[in-house]
Scaffold this motif. Structure first.
Motif, short mmCIF file in Angstrom:
data_model
loop_
_atom_site.label_atom_id
_atom_site.label_comp_id
_atom_site.label_asym_id
_atom_site.label_seq_id
_atom_site.Cartn_x
_atom_site.Cartn_y
_atom_site.Cartn_z
N SER A 1 4.30 8.86 -0.91
CA SER A 1 2.89 9.01 -0.57
C SER A 1 2.47 10.45 -0.86
O SER A 1 3.31 11.35 -0.91
CB SER A 1 2.65 8.68 0.91
OG SER A 1 3.18 9.71 1.73
N GLN A 2 1.20 10.64 -1.03
CA GLN A 2 0.67 11.99 -1.21
C GLN A 2 1.06 12.85 -0.01
O GLN A 2 1.42 14.01 -0.16
CB GLN A 2 -0.85 11.94 -1.37
CG GLN A 2 -1.52 13.27 -1.51
CD GLN A 2 -1.29 13.91 -2.86
OE1 GLN A 2 -0.87 13.25 -3.81
NE2 GLN A 2 -1.56 15.18 -2.96
N GLN A 3 1.02 12.27 1.19
CA GLN A 3 1.35 13.03 2.39
C GLN A 3 2.82 13.45 2.41
O GLN A 3 3.15 14.56 2.81
CB GLN A 3 1.01 12.22 3.65
CG GLN A 3 0.92 13.06 4.88
CD GLN A 3 -0.15 14.15 4.75
OE1 GLN A 3 -1.29 13.88 4.41
NE2 GLN A 3 0.23 15.39 5.00
N GLN A 4 3.72 12.56 1.97
CA GLN A 4 5.14 12.93 1.88
C GLN A 4 5.32 14.11 0.93
O GLN A 4 6.09 15.03 1.23
CB GLN A 4 5.97 11.74 1.39
CG GLN A 4 6.11 10.64 2.38
CD GLN A 4 6.70 9.38 1.76
OE1 GLN A 4 6.47 9.08 0.59
NE2 GLN A 4 7.46 8.63 2.56
N LEU A 5 4.62 14.09 -0.18
CA LEU A 5 4.73 15.18 -1.15
C LEU A 5 4.21 16.49 -0.57
O LEU A 5 4.81 17.55 -0.79
CB LEU A 5 3.97 14.82 -2.43
CG LEU A 5 4.13 15.76 -3.60
CD1 LEU A 5 5.58 15.91 -4.02
CD2 LEU A 5 3.27 15.29 -4.77
N VAL A 6 3.14 16.43 0.18
CA VAL A 6 2.58 17.63 0.81
C VAL A 6 3.48 18.13 1.94
O VAL A 6 3.77 19.32 2.04
CB VAL A 6 1.15 17.36 1.34
CG1 VAL A 6 0.66 18.49 2.23
CG2 VAL A 6 0.19 17.14 0.18
N TRP B 1 3.52 -0.34 -0.64
CA TRP B 1 3.16 0.98 -1.14
C TRP B 1 2.89 1.95 0.01
O TRP B 1 2.12 1.67 0.91
CB TRP B 1 1.94 0.90 -2.05
CG TRP B 1 2.04 -0.23 -3.02
CD1 TRP B 1 1.14 -1.24 -3.20
CD2 TRP B 1 3.10 -0.50 -3.94
NE1 TRP B 1 1.57 -2.11 -4.16
CE2 TRP B 1 2.79 -1.68 -4.63
CE3 TRP B 1 4.29 0.15 -4.23
CZ2 TRP B 1 3.61 -2.22 -5.61
CZ3 TRP B 1 5.12 -0.39 -5.20
CH2 TRP B 1 4.78 -1.56 -5.88
N PRO B 2 3.52 3.14 -0.06
CA PRO B 2 3.33 4.12 1.01
C PRO B 2 2.03 4.91 0.83
O PRO B 2 2.01 6.06 0.41
CB PRO B 2 4.56 5.04 0.84
CG PRO B 2 4.86 4.98 -0.63
CD PRO B 2 4.51 3.56 -1.05
N ILE B 3 0.92 4.26 1.12
CA ILE B 3 -0.40 4.85 0.89
C ILE B 3 -0.72 5.83 2.00
O ILE B 3 -0.54 5.55 3.18
CB ILE B 3 -1.47 3.74 0.83
CG1 ILE B 3 -1.14 2.77 -0.31
CG2 ILE B 3 -2.85 4.34 0.67
CD1 ILE B 3 -1.94 1.49 -0.28
N SER B 4 -1.21 6.99 1.60
CA SER B 4 -1.66 7.99 2.59
C SER B 4 -2.91 8.65 2.07
O SER B 4 -3.25 8.56 0.90
CB SER B 4 -0.57 9.03 2.85
OG SER B 4 -0.42 9.87 1.71
N THR B 5 -3.58 9.37 2.95
CA THR B 5 -4.82 10.07 2.58
C THR B 5 -4.52 11.37 1.89
O THR B 5 -3.43 11.85 1.83
CB THR B 5 -5.67 10.35 3.82
OG1 THR B 5 -4.88 11.05 4.77
CG2 THR B 5 -6.20 9.06 4.41
#
Length: 181
Positions: free
Chosen positions: A104-109, A177-181
């Motif tokens: 997810s975008q949040q995991q990457l951040v 899918w690990p969807i995040s904001t």
């Protein structure tokens, strides 16, 4: 890409563009050793962001675009994004899941090194101490928000949360899918 790489054979390339979802099959036909890191993000954040970026790009190349219908453009870009995602997901269904790493975008951040390590591990790529140090230095030098916050509003592009929810239900309703904001 092959022409660009002729002087550095064997080097890894990393491409970042949502448009690649439209051509996963073509990319693999030309580059059979390609691998994909799929960073999932909530369409409620993606759609207005793409519209905001498009507005800036159009202004750079077309000048004053105030005469254009921002709502019409906003809905067209949302539709392009949805169709790209549908096509990319359909291609994935036909391919070996081992070609993909999802995050997810949040995991990457939140923990970029954990994502990097997972990518290297899944794709059996060596990650030595020098590479780890280079990643760490880049992460430390480029924190989220370093250049300010990108602000935008759905209403600027004739969009609503409900419209985006309806169009992307095929994606947001799929718990794979690990969807995040």
């Amino acid at each position: 890409m092959q022409l660009l790489n002729w002087r550095m054979p064997g080097k890894q390339w990393m491409l970042k563009a949502p448009a690649h979802m439209l051509a996963i099959d073509a990319i693999l036909a030309v580059f059979p050793d390609a691998r994909f890191v799929w960073c999932h993000r909530d369409p409620q954040a993606v759609v207005p962001s793409i519209n905001s970026m498009n507005k800036v790009v159009m202004g750079m190349y077309a000048g004053d675009c105030s005469h254009l219908d921002a709502g019409e453009i906003g809905r067209a870009l949302m539709e392009w994004d949805a169709l790209s995602l549908e096509r990319g997901l359909a291609a994935r269904e036909r391919l070996d899941p081992a070609l993909f790493v999802d995050c997810s975008q949040q995991q990457l951040v939140d923990d970029p090194m954990a994502v990097v390590e997972r990518v290297y591990r899944q794709f059996s790529m060596p990650l030595d101490d020098d590479a780890r140090a280079a990643f760490r230095a880049h992460i430390d030098a480029n924190p989220k928000g370093k250049h300010g916050r990108h602000e935008y509003r759905l209403e600027e592009y004739g969009l609503t949360r409900e419209l985006i929810d309806r169009r992307f239900a095929f994606y947001t309703g799929d718990k794979r899918w690990p969807i995040s904001t």
